[in-house]
Design a protein around this motif. Structure first.
Motif, short mmCIF file in Angstrom:
data_model
loop_
_atom_site.label_atom_id
_atom_site.label_comp_id
_atom_site.label_asym_id
_atom_site.label_seq_id
_atom_site.Cartn_x
_atom_site.Cartn_y
_atom_site.Cartn_z
N PHE A 175 -1.89 -8.36 0.31
CA PHE A 175 -0.64 -8.71 0.96
C PHE A 175 -0.55 -7.97 2.29
CE2 PHE A 175 4.03 -8.84 1.36
CZ PHE A 175 4.29 -10.14 0.96
N THR A 176 -0.30 -8.70 3.39
CA THR A 176 -0.31 -8.11 4.72
C THR A 176 1.08 -8.12 5.34
OG1 THR A 176 -0.71 -10.22 5.84
CG2 THR A 176 -2.65 -9.03 5.02
N LEU A 177 1.20 -7.51 6.50
CA LEU A 177 2.46 -7.52 7.25
C LEU A 177 2.85 -8.96 7.58
CD1 LEU A 177 4.78 -6.22 8.81
CD2 LEU A 177 3.21 -5.89 10.73
N GLU A 178 1.88 -9.79 7.95
CA GLU A 178 2.18 -11.18 8.26
C GLU A 178 2.71 -11.93 7.04
OE1 GLU A 178 2.26 -12.44 11.31
OE2 GLU A 178 1.79 -10.38 11.89
N ASP A 179 2.17 -11.60 5.88
CA ASP A 179 2.67 -12.21 4.64
C ASP A 179 4.12 -11.79 4.41
OD1 ASP A 179 0.20 -13.40 4.03
OD2 ASP A 179 -0.51 -11.57 3.04
N GLY A 211 0.85 -1.19 0.00
CA GLY A 211 0.00 0.00 0.00
C GLY A 211 0.88 1.23 0.00
N SER A 212 0.67 2.13 0.96
CA SER A 212 1.46 3.36 1.05
C SER A 212 2.60 3.25 2.05
CB SER A 212 0.55 4.53 1.46
OG SER A 212 -0.02 4.29 2.74
N HIS A 236 6.02 -3.23 -5.45
CA HIS A 236 4.84 -2.71 -4.76
C HIS A 236 3.74 -3.77 -4.69
CE1 HIS A 236 1.74 0.05 -3.43
NE2 HIS A 236 0.97 -0.38 -4.41
N PHE A 237 3.24 -4.01 -3.47
CA PHE A 237 2.16 -4.97 -3.24
C PHE A 237 0.90 -4.23 -2.84
CE2 PHE A 237 5.93 -7.51 -2.69
CZ PHE A 237 5.58 -8.78 -3.14
N GLY A 291 -0.24 -12.34 -3.49
CA GLY A 291 -0.08 -11.07 -4.17
C GLY A 291 0.84 -11.14 -5.38
N ILE A 292 0.70 -10.19 -6.26
CA ILE A 292 1.56 -10.04 -7.43
C ILE A 292 2.15 -8.64 -7.40
CG2 ILE A 292 1.67 -10.05 -9.94
CD1 ILE A 292 -0.78 -11.88 -9.94
N PRO A 293 3.47 -8.52 -7.19
CA PRO A 293 4.05 -7.18 -7.08
C PRO A 293 4.11 -6.47 -8.42
CG PRO A 293 5.79 -8.82 -7.06
CD PRO A 293 4.48 -9.58 -7.06
#
Length: 424
Positions: free
Chosen positions: A175-179, A83-84, A169-170, A136-138
């Motif tokens: 996509f999370t912090l845990e990921d 994200g940001s 960029h995800f 996720g796909i960056p």
């Protein structure tokens, strides 16, 4: 430029490091003189060289700390955003034999598995060595080039590192912090590293987290902030920050990997081919950010008249460009059907398609041939000779074509728009 031992080179932009014992062995990409020259010329002129030029004649070395002294080393590096927010990682000694610890924003790797990184898949493969994500796909963006000089403590020797820096960029919805924590933990190397967290991109706050020795990280952070805001050329050379220049999102890949080889009869170049290529390339140039247009040499087309290497055998130097490009455009005409060299180029395009399913072949029929069946027969015979079976000729012959002969007045208007959208 491969031997670095003069004391006057120590300056405020260099990193001073303790290389510890000479035991740890790592793969490193040692740049050759030709590549170093390209990089230094590029940095002096605010231009990012193609990666293929930077690593020309480079050596992939299993080295120790001692052997890297005096060398110029090449790495691919990534800033990761979700994200940001920006990912921050804590680095730790892999085998207690290197002086590497503290918070970092760069994930760097020596791409020894790939001879010349030249597309997004290569970037993805290199990133996964340090960041083995499952979700996720960056999206990848080029940020620029960073040079950092590392001195060995109490010795007049150093190593130069050149980092090609990319943003990975995800989407925060995917996509999370845990990921991210799992991606660092599951990576094939640097298993002692771990994610500190993801943070709002405040330069002062992030810099306070970055280890004081990691000048390349600070330079990469500046490139990211520049990319997100001004997106203009600005040499960055500040005390405690590696020297860097931006590349405005234009990927520094091999100059053929995003271009289309245009096959045509020489007689058609001035009246047909050149206006078409100029129009398509200009449309691409206009799609770039306004601040990029003056500096980007990016083109979509490759033609013999503009791009061929001179004073060499066509078949050994220029013909391979057919299948090294992203695709192939033929400008068919009455003159085209009479040329044996275009047959060789079409066979090269068929070879490119067989090697890569994403390789594009586009037929543009400017005017009908006098005897298309004879042309097809000649192509089938040559395909059988080179590729072992005439059936491969159908890869080209069955392609949908643009019947430009029916709408010649649309060469520089609707046709260019249609062709441009097809290329992308």
């Amino acid at each position: 430029m491969t031997t670095n031992n003069s004391s006057h080179d120590r300056d405020g932009n260099a990193t001073e490091a303790d290389f510890k014992e000479n035991k740890l062995q790592q793969y490193k990409v040692h740049l050759a003189r030709e590549g170093i020259t390209q990089l230094e010329i590029g940095m002096a002129g605010n231009s990012i060289p193609d990666i293929s030029d930077a690593i020309r004649n480079a050596r992939w070395v299993m080295e120790t700390h001692e052997t890297k002294l005096g060398a110029s080393l090449f790495q691919i590096s990534f800033l990761v955003t979700i994200g940001s927010k920006l990912l921050v990682v804590d680095r730790n000694d892999r085998d207690k034999e290197r002086n590497l610890y503290g918070s970092s924003v760069l994930l760097s790797s020596s791409p020894y598995e790939v001879v010349t990184p030249s597309n997004l898949k290569h970037l993805n493969d290199i990133l996964r060595r340090k960041f083995s994500y499952e979700k996720g796909i960056p999206e990848f963006y080029s940020l620029g080039l960073v040079k950092n000089r590392v001195f060995k403590k109490q010795e007049q020797s150093y190593a130069d590192y050149y980092f090609y820096v990319f943003l990975a960029h995800f989407d925060e919805e995917e996509f999370t912090l845990e990921d991210a924590k799992a991606a660092i933990k599951d990576a094939s190397i640097d298993k002692n590293d771990y994610v500190v967290g993801i943070f709002d991109v405040d330069e002062n706050l992030i810099n306070k987290r970055i280890n004081s020795k990691f000048n390349a990280d600070r330079a990469a952070l500046k490139l990211y902030l520049q990319y997100e805001t001004e997106r203009k050329i600005n040499m960055l050379e500040v005390k405690g920050v590696g020297r860097s220049i931006s590349s405005h999102g234009v990927m520094p890949f091999h100059h053929l990997s995003g271009r289309y080889f245009v096959s045509h009869a020489t007689a058609d170049y001035k009246t047909i081919v050149r206006p078409l290529c100029v129009a398509v390339d200009e449309k691409y140039r206009q799609s770039l950010h306004p601040l990029d247009r003056a500096t980007s040499a990016a083109k979509l087309t490759w033609t013999h008249e503009c791009d061929a290497s001179l004073d060499c055998e066509w078949s050994t130097k220029n013909l391979p460009c057919v299948y090294q490009c992203a695709g192939f455009i033929s400008i068919e005409s009455k003159a085209f059907e009479k040329r044996d060299d275009v047959i060789e180029e079409i066979v090269g395009a068929i070879k490119g398609n067989l090697q890569n399913n994403n390789y594009r072949i586009i037929r543009v029929c400017y005017e009908r041939m006098d005897d298309f069946e004879a042309f097809a027969k000649k192509l089938r015979k040559r395909t059988a000779d080179v590729l072992g079976d005439e059936k491969y000729a159908d890869i080209y012959l069955n392609k949908t074509f643009f019947p430009l002969y029916a709408y010649p007045e649309k060469l520089l208007s609707e046709f260019v728009d249609n062709l441009y959208s097809t290329l992308l």
